[in-house]
Design a protein around this motif. Structure first.
Motif, PDB file in Angstrom:
ATOM      1  N   SER A 123       0.745  -1.317   0.008  1.00 33.41           N
ATOM      2  CA  SER A 123       0.036   0.032  -0.058  1.00 33.41           C
ATOM      3  C   SER A 123       0.703   1.340   0.103  1.00 33.41           C
ATOM      4  O   SER A 123       0.595   2.259   0.650  1.00 33.41           O
ATOM      5  N   GLY A 124       1.989   1.370  -0.842  1.00 34.90           N
ATOM      6  CA  GLY A 124       2.854   2.506  -0.958  1.00 34.90           C
ATOM      7  C   GLY A 124       3.556   2.903   0.370  1.00 34.90           C
ATOM      8  O   GLY A 124       4.148   4.037   0.438  1.00 34.90           O
ATOM      9  N   LYS A 125       3.758   2.109   1.257  1.00 38.22           N
ATOM     10  CA  LYS A 125       4.515   2.171   2.665  1.00 38.22           C
ATOM     11  C   LYS A 125       6.094   2.185   2.052  1.00 38.22           C
ATOM     12  O   LYS A 125       6.643   1.512   1.239  1.00 38.22           O
ATOM     13  N   ASP A 126       6.913   2.789   3.162  1.00 36.78           N
ATOM     14  CA  ASP A 126       8.194   2.819   2.714  1.00 36.78           C
ATOM     15  C   ASP A 126       8.732   1.533   3.634  1.00 36.78           C
ATOM     16  O   ASP A 126       9.931   1.180   3.225  1.00 36.78           O
ATOM     17  N   THR A 127       7.932   1.372   4.729  1.00 39.03           N
ATOM     18  CA  THR A 127       8.716   0.338   5.752  1.00 39.03           C
ATOM     19  C   THR A 127       7.644  -0.616   6.275  1.00 39.03           C
ATOM     20  O   THR A 127       6.431  -0.017   6.496  1.00 39.03           O
ATOM     21  N   VAL A 128       7.926  -1.930   6.343  1.00 43.19           N
ATOM     22  CA  VAL A 128       6.849  -2.535   7.082  1.00 43.19           C
ATOM     23  C   VAL A 128       7.551  -3.600   7.896  1.00 43.19           C
ATOM     24  O   VAL A 128       8.938  -3.735   7.852  1.00 43.19           O
ATOM     25  N   ARG A 129       6.955  -4.139   8.856  1.00 39.18           N
ATOM     26  CA  ARG A 129       7.484  -5.374   9.753  1.00 39.18           C
ATOM     27  C   ARG A 129       6.737  -6.513   9.435  1.00 39.18           C
ATOM     28  O   ARG A 129       5.457  -6.322   8.819  1.00 39.18           O
ATOM     29  N   ALA A 130       7.374  -7.738   9.470  1.00 36.28           N
ATOM     30  CA  ALA A 130       6.851  -8.812   9.008  1.00 36.28           C
ATOM     31  C   ALA A 130       7.526  -9.919   9.847  1.00 36.28           C
ATOM     32  O   ALA A 130       8.457 -10.129  10.137  1.00 36.28           O
ATOM     33  N   ILE A 131       6.633 -11.186   9.856  1.00 33.38           N
ATOM     34  CA  ILE A 131       6.958 -12.305  10.352  1.00 33.38           C
ATOM     35  C   ILE A 131       7.440 -13.351   9.027  1.00 33.38           C
ATOM     36  O   ILE A 131       6.528 -13.360   8.280  1.00 33.38           O
ATOM     37  N   LYS A 150       0.070 -22.005   0.682  1.00 32.72           N
ATOM     38  CA  LYS A 150      -0.859 -21.218   1.281  1.00 32.72           C
ATOM     39  C   LYS A 150      -0.515 -21.338   2.907  1.00 32.72           C
ATOM     40  O   LYS A 150      -0.493 -22.442   3.479  1.00 32.72           O
ATOM     41  N   ALA A 151      -0.500 -20.232   3.845  1.00 33.70           N
ATOM     42  CA  ALA A 151      -0.334 -20.174   5.088  1.00 33.70           C
ATOM     43  C   ALA A 151      -0.817 -18.928   5.517  1.00 33.70           C
ATOM     44  O   ALA A 151      -1.217 -18.094   5.215  1.00 33.70           O
ATOM     45  N   THR A 152      -1.455 -19.195   7.087  1.00 33.34           N
ATOM     46  CA  THR A 152      -1.949 -18.465   7.681  1.00 33.34           C
ATOM     47  C   THR A 152      -1.334 -18.239   9.225  1.00 33.34           C
ATOM     48  O   THR A 152      -0.571 -19.334   9.727  1.00 33.34           O
ATOM     49  N   ALA A 153      -1.444 -17.099   9.791  1.00 31.46           N
ATOM     50  CA  ALA A 153      -0.631 -16.875  11.182  1.00 31.46           C
ATOM     51  C   ALA A 153      -1.809 -16.099  12.173  1.00 31.46           C
ATOM     52  O   ALA A 153      -2.260 -15.196  11.453  1.00 31.46           O
ATOM     53  N   VAL A 154      -1.638 -16.505  13.126  1.00 31.41           N
ATOM     54  CA  VAL A 154      -2.426 -15.600  14.367  1.00 31.41           C
ATOM     55  C   VAL A 154      -1.360 -15.393  15.330  1.00 31.41           C
ATOM     56  O   VAL A 154      -0.722 -16.287  15.866  1.00 31.41           O
ATOM     57  N   THR A 155      -1.434 -14.133  15.643  1.00 32.00           N
ATOM     58  CA  THR A 155      -0.374 -13.581  16.745  1.00 32.00           C
ATOM     59  C   THR A 155      -0.956 -13.299  18.280  1.00 32.00           C
ATOM     60  O   THR A 155      -2.251 -13.050  18.313  1.00 32.00           O
ATOM     61  N   ASP A 156      -0.114 -13.274  19.241  1.00 29.71           N
ATOM     62  CA  ASP A 156      -0.738 -12.897  20.451  1.00 29.71           C
ATOM     63  C   ASP A 156      -1.158 -11.579  20.710  1.00 29.71           C
ATOM     64  O   ASP A 156      -2.053 -11.148  21.647  1.00 29.71           O
ATOM     65  N   THR A 157      -0.926 -10.746  19.636  1.00 29.13           N
ATOM     66  CA  THR A 157      -1.541  -9.270  19.756  1.00 29.13           C
ATOM     67  C   THR A 157      -2.840  -9.204  18.706  1.00 29.13           C
ATOM     68  O   THR A 157      -3.196  -8.248  18.555  1.00 29.13           O
ATOM     69  N   GLY A 158      -3.203 -10.350  18.270  1.00 26.98           N
ATOM     70  CA  GLY A 158      -4.365 -10.351  17.746  1.00 26.98           C
ATOM     71  C   GLY A 158      -4.676 -10.300  16.265  1.00 26.98           C
ATOM     72  O   GLY A 158      -6.089 -10.220  15.747  1.00 26.98           O
ATOM     73  N   GLU A 159      -3.593 -10.214  15.793  1.00 30.38           N
ATOM     74  CA  GLU A 159      -3.697 -10.274  14.385  1.00 30.38           C
ATOM     75  C   GLU A 159      -3.953 -11.622  13.359  1.00 30.38           C
ATOM     76  O   GLU A 159      -3.309 -12.467  13.945  1.00 30.38           O
ATOM     77  N   GLU A 160      -4.751 -11.599  12.675  1.00 28.29           N
ATOM     78  CA  GLU A 160      -4.920 -12.864  11.685  1.00 28.29           C
ATOM     79  C   GLU A 160      -4.332 -12.438  10.421  1.00 28.29           C
ATOM     80  O   GLU A 160      -5.045 -11.605   9.702  1.00 28.29           O
ATOM     81  N   LEU A 161      -3.379 -13.235   9.995  1.00 22.22           N
ATOM     82  CA  LEU A 161      -2.569 -12.568   8.821  1.00 22.22           C
ATOM     83  C   LEU A 161      -2.484 -13.795   7.650  1.00 22.22           C
ATOM     84  O   LEU A 161      -2.407 -15.205   8.105  1.00 22.22           O
ATOM     85  N   GLU A 191       0.172  -5.251  10.477  1.00 21.77           N
ATOM     86  CA  GLU A 191      -0.620  -4.289  10.068  1.00 21.77           C
ATOM     87  C   GLU A 191       0.153  -2.978  10.936  1.00 21.77           C
ATOM     88  O   GLU A 191       0.267  -1.815  10.442  1.00 21.77           O
ATOM     89  N   ASP A 192       0.581  -3.134  12.022  1.00 23.49           N
ATOM     90  CA  ASP A 192       1.384  -2.225  12.887  1.00 23.49           C
ATOM     91  C   ASP A 192       2.682  -2.205  12.756  1.00 23.49           C
ATOM     92  O   ASP A 192       3.569  -3.125  12.792  1.00 23.49           O
ATOM     93  N   ALA A 193       3.532  -0.921  12.235  1.00 25.68           N
ATOM     94  CA  ALA A 193       4.899  -1.131  11.700  1.00 25.68           C
ATOM     95  C   ALA A 193       5.640  -1.042  13.252  1.00 25.68           C
ATOM     96  O   ALA A 193       6.748  -1.193  13.063  1.00 25.68           O
ATOM     97  N   GLY A 194       4.853  -0.997  14.362  1.00 25.36           N
ATOM     98  CA  GLY A 194       5.631  -0.908  15.496  1.00 25.36           C
ATOM     99  C   GLY A 194       5.379  -2.276  16.376  1.00 25.36           C
ATOM    100  O   GLY A 194       5.729  -2.384  17.381  1.00 25.36           O
ATOM    101  N   SER A 195       4.574  -3.281  15.734  1.00 25.48           N
ATOM    102  CA  SER A 195       4.313  -4.385  16.377  1.00 25.48           C
ATOM    103  C   SER A 195       5.403  -5.266  16.639  1.00 25.48           C
ATOM    104  O   SER A 195       6.308  -5.497  15.995  1.00 25.48           O
ATOM    105  N   LYS A 196       5.402  -6.024  17.585  1.00 32.10           N
ATOM    106  CA  LYS A 196       6.197  -6.895  18.333  1.00 32.10           C
ATOM    107  C   LYS A 196       5.711  -8.217  18.828  1.00 32.10           C
ATOM    108  O   LYS A 196       5.745  -8.569  20.116  1.00 32.10           O
ATOM    109  N   PRO A 197       5.076  -9.086  18.106  1.00 32.98           N
ATOM    110  CA  PRO A 197       4.439 -10.059  18.789  1.00 32.98           C
ATOM    111  C   PRO A 197       5.159 -11.175  19.530  1.00 32.98           C
ATOM    112  O   PRO A 197       6.433 -11.414  19.040  1.00 32.98           O
TER     113      PRO A 197
END
Length: 233
Positions: A123-131, A150-161, A191-197
């Motif tokens: 989405s046009g971002k300059d920086t992203v965080r990813a697992i 195909k794979a999905t991930a669920v984090t303890d911060t509530g994100e479904e990716l 989704e959050d560039a500062g997230s650290k699950p």
């Protein structure tokens, strides 16, 4: 010296008597203090993590392990893993008949290159965080099949990716009995560039043979996040 000891003893008795009359207040104060400290630690950690994305690429290179790859400059923030008996870190894996997916999950921050910035997923971002799953396949099946990665991930911060296959990945393909294995990356963009699950669960979908899945989807739980500074690499 005796007078000093007597004073300390007397002071101790006074404090003890005072404490006996205010146990409940002390417990409440202690609990409040503990909660405040915990909140402050969480705030400090969140602030530290959030500030990372505001550093320049050159500044990050001075702090983190880094490499340049398909989406840009990668900075290692940590890994989701346990120590194995031989001192090495344990990967995760999912097995479908005799087809095995093995992966090492990392938390990374990516300063995107110009080509990656044009991709819809960023989405046009300059920086992203990813697992990021550094993934390898092994195939010993005696029949042909297709793996879609195909794979999905669920984090303890509530994100479904939903997993994103790297453009340079060779994992997704029609496997024949002559093809042993391939290598590539699967990304879960946070989704959050500062997230650290701290924890996550990853579900791998099975390959497909003649239009039918080869077994059931498999969910695996890696070890808790080990920050980059605590990794023995």
């Amino acid at each position: 010296m005796k007078k000093l000891y007597s004073f300390i003893l007397l002071l101790g008795l006074v404090l003890l008597l005072a404490a006996c009359g205010s146990d409940q207040a002390s417990d409440t104060t202690a609990q409040n203090s503990e909660d405040t400290n915990e909140l402050q630690e969480q705030t400090n950690e969140k602030t530290e993590d959030s500030e990372t994305s505001h550093l320049t690429t050159e500044q990050k290179m001075e702090v983190y392990e880094h490499t340049e790859d398909e989406f840009g400059d990668y900075f290692l923030l940590g890994a989701y893993t346990n120590k194995a008996g031989d001192g090495e870190y344990e990967p995760i894996s999912a097995t479908f008949d005799n087809f095995i997916i093995t992966a090492a999950p990392y938390l990374v921050e990516i300063d995107l290159n110009e080509e990656a910035k044009e991709l819809e997923q960023f989405s046009g971002k300059d920086t992203v965080r990813a697992i990021m799953l550094e993934t390898e396949s092994e195939n010993e099946n005696d029949y042909n099949f297709t793996y879609y990665g195909k794979a999905t991930a669920v984090t303890d911060t509530g994100e479904e990716l939903t997993g994103l296959i790297g453009p340079d990945s060779e994992l997704v393909k029609d496997y024949t009995t002559d093809e042993y294995g391939e290598y590539g990356y699967i990304y879960f963009i946070l989704e959050d560039a500062g997230s650290k699950p701290k924890q996550l669960e990853i579900t791998f979908e099975p390959p497909v043979r003649d239009g039918e899945p080869v077994g059931e989807a498999q969910t695996v739980t890696p070890g808790e996040l080990i920050s980059e500074e605590n990794l023995d690499i």
